[in-house]
Motif scaffolding. Structure first.
Motif, PDB file in Angstrom:
ATOM      1  N   CYS A  74       0.625  -1.090  -0.103  1.00  0.00           N
ATOM      2  CA  CYS A  74       0.082  -0.045  -0.027  1.00  0.00           C
ATOM      3  C   CYS A  74       0.984   1.310  -0.090  1.00  0.00           C
ATOM      4  O   CYS A  74       2.201   1.170   0.222  1.00  0.00           O
ATOM      5  CB  CYS A  74      -0.801   0.125   1.218  1.00  0.00           C
ATOM      6  N   THR A  89      -4.622   1.035  -0.684  1.00  0.00           N
ATOM      7  CA  THR A  89      -3.863  -0.037  -1.499  1.00  0.00           C
ATOM      8  C   THR A  89      -4.326   0.528  -2.885  1.00  0.00           C
ATOM      9  O   THR A  89      -5.695   0.232  -3.304  1.00  0.00           O
ATOM     10  CB  THR A  89      -4.627  -1.349  -1.010  1.00  0.00           C
ATOM     11  N   THR A 133       2.442  -5.128   3.067  1.00  0.00           N
ATOM     12  CA  THR A 133       1.704  -5.181   3.974  1.00  0.00           C
ATOM     13  C   THR A 133       1.417  -6.918   4.258  1.00  0.00           C
ATOM     14  O   THR A 133       0.873  -7.374   5.341  1.00  0.00           O
ATOM     15  CB  THR A 133       0.172  -4.836   3.962  1.00  0.00           C
ATOM     16  N   CYS A 148     -14.214  -8.946   4.400  1.00  0.00           N
ATOM     17  CA  CYS A 148     -14.005  -7.565   4.267  1.00  0.00           C
ATOM     18  C   CYS A 148     -15.285  -6.836   4.085  1.00  0.00           C
ATOM     19  O   CYS A 148     -16.256  -7.361   3.986  1.00  0.00           O
ATOM     20  CB  CYS A 148     -12.950  -7.308   3.173  1.00  0.00           C
ATOM     21  N   GLY A 152     -12.311  -1.922   2.294  1.00  0.00           N
ATOM     22  CA  GLY A 152     -11.406  -3.130   2.661  1.00  0.00           C
ATOM     23  C   GLY A 152     -11.165  -4.092   1.620  1.00  0.00           C
ATOM     24  O   GLY A 152     -10.415  -5.033   1.694  1.00  0.00           O
ATOM     25  N   CYS A 244     -10.255  -7.010   6.525  1.00  0.00           N
ATOM     26  CA  CYS A 244     -10.066  -5.823   6.205  1.00  0.00           C
ATOM     27  C   CYS A 244     -11.321  -5.031   6.175  1.00  0.00           C
ATOM     28  O   CYS A 244     -12.182  -5.330   5.510  1.00  0.00           O
ATOM     29  CB  CYS A 244      -9.138  -5.514   4.930  1.00  0.00           C
ATOM     30  N   MET A 250     -13.706  -5.091  12.220  1.00  0.00           N
ATOM     31  CA  MET A 250     -12.460  -5.859  12.584  1.00  0.00           C
ATOM     32  C   MET A 250     -12.673  -6.400  14.014  1.00  0.00           C
ATOM     33  O   MET A 250     -12.222  -7.476  14.368  1.00  0.00           O
ATOM     34  CB  MET A 250     -11.259  -4.778  12.605  1.00  0.00           C
ATOM     35  N   LYS A 257      -5.744  -4.389  15.296  1.00  0.00           N
ATOM     36  CA  LYS A 257      -4.629  -4.516  15.286  1.00  0.00           C
ATOM     37  C   LYS A 257      -4.027  -4.128  16.567  1.00  0.00           C
ATOM     38  O   LYS A 257      -4.819  -3.192  17.247  1.00  0.00           O
ATOM     39  CB  LYS A 257      -3.893  -3.847  14.172  1.00  0.00           C
ATOM     40  N   LYS A 282      -4.729  -9.457   9.787  1.00  0.00           N
ATOM     41  CA  LYS A 282      -5.494  -8.363   9.594  1.00  0.00           C
ATOM     42  C   LYS A 282      -4.444  -7.210   8.641  1.00  0.00           C
ATOM     43  O   LYS A 282      -3.478  -6.736   8.989  1.00  0.00           O
ATOM     44  CB  LYS A 282      -5.379  -7.853  10.873  1.00  0.00           C
ATOM     45  N   PHE A 283      -5.385  -6.582   7.565  1.00  0.00           N
ATOM     46  CA  PHE A 283      -4.771  -5.411   6.728  1.00  0.00           C
ATOM     47  C   PHE A 283      -4.952  -4.294   7.453  1.00  0.00           C
ATOM     48  O   PHE A 283      -5.844  -4.380   8.523  1.00  0.00           O
ATOM     49  CB  PHE A 283      -5.404  -5.632   5.549  1.00  0.00           C
TER      50      PHE A 283
END
Length: 283
Positions: A74, A89, A133, A148, A152, A244, A250, A257, A282-283
């Motif tokens: 990204c 991204t 990523t 997603c 996402g 994502c 999430m 995260k 996890k993005f």
């Protein structure tokens, strides 16, 4: 007067190995157009409205890249005046060397998205990156699940494109994609075409908060444990699940995260279903 926004890269996600991968890319392209070491001004060459609140912004390279960006990767948009940064991204094809396309949804309370949507063709954007990523290798897993919501989809699309354009990559992909309404499904036509062309390798399940009143046969509401069990492969060493979406999603699916942007523990539905730390990204 031309507007100028800064796009920069971050070191954080995944630590030194990812930084090294991005750094190696930057060295190879340092005489071309896109690097981690310095900002490169790119021109907004095209803006394509996608739906009522989302547009695709094309950023043209002064010279073609020497090699494609690493997958998955990204760039990060930064507004110097507020120091607000947001990752995006690219949705460009994986072998595109002349430009990157960023699909950006406008949020009424989103400082960065409103700023980007104010740009016009010819405005300059400084870019620094790309940032890896998820260091993907063909056939690293037999099955990749993707969950997603909203924008996402962009890192998922990048990886889907990479896998399906490589005849040597036999990885099977299972996508669960949540949105508010059918008109909010981003990259809908592209995803449907890819699924149609690769029916045994790429399967999609949509769920909508407000589905059409007629002829809707897929999910309704938030992604549920039942949806995941029925559409994503069960936990195993051959399975990786990518997540994502917005913060609330999430937390519900995988847990957020950590504060330092590392992966953090697996929580939510995926923990309840038995997925472990090395089976979730996890993005």
């Amino acid at each position: 007067m031309l507007k100028k926004v800064v796009i920069t890269g971050i070191v954080g996600v995944g630590g030194f190995a990812l930084y090294k991968t991005s750094l190696e890319y930057s060295k190879k392209n340092s005489l071309s157009t896109l690097t981690r070491e310095k900002y490169t001004p790119l021109t907004v060459s095209k803006i394509t409205p996608y739906n009522h609140n989302t547009s695709i912004f094309r950023l043209k390279f002064p010279k073609p890249l020497k090699e494609p960006s690493p997958i998955a990767s990204c760039v990060l948009l930064k507004d110097d005046s507020s120091q607000i940064m947001r990752p995006y991204t690219p949705i460009s094809l994986v072998d595109e060397l002349n430009h990157i396309d960023l699909m950006i949804k406008r949020y009424d309370n989103g400082h960065m998205s409103k700023l980007v949507h104010s740009l016009k063709v010819g405005d300059k954007i400084d870019v620094k990156g790309p940032i890896v990523t998820l260091p993907y290798k063909a056939n690293m897993k037999k099955h990749i699940g993707m969950i997603c919501g909203g924008t996402g989809i962009t890192p998922m699309h990048q990886l889907i494109d990479c896998i399906l354009r490589n005849p040597e990559d036999k990885t099977k992909i299972y996508l669960v994609y949540a949105n508010i309404a059918k008109e909010d499904i981003l990259l809908h036509e592209e995803l449907e075409q890819l699924s149609k062309e690769n029916p045994e390798q790429f399967k999609i399940y949509y769920t909508l908060d407000n589905p059409p009143k007629e002829n809707w046969t897929q999910g309704t509401g938030f992604v549920s444990q039942k949806m995941v069990k029925e559409n994503i492969p069960a936990p195993s060493d051959d399975v990786l699940v990518l997540v994502c979406g917005p913060g609330g999603m999430m937390r519900h699916i995988s847990g957020p995260k950590a504060r330092d942007r590392s992966q953090g523990p697996v929580e939510g539905i995926l923990k309840e279903l038995g997925y472990t730390q090395n089976q979730v990204h996890k993005f």
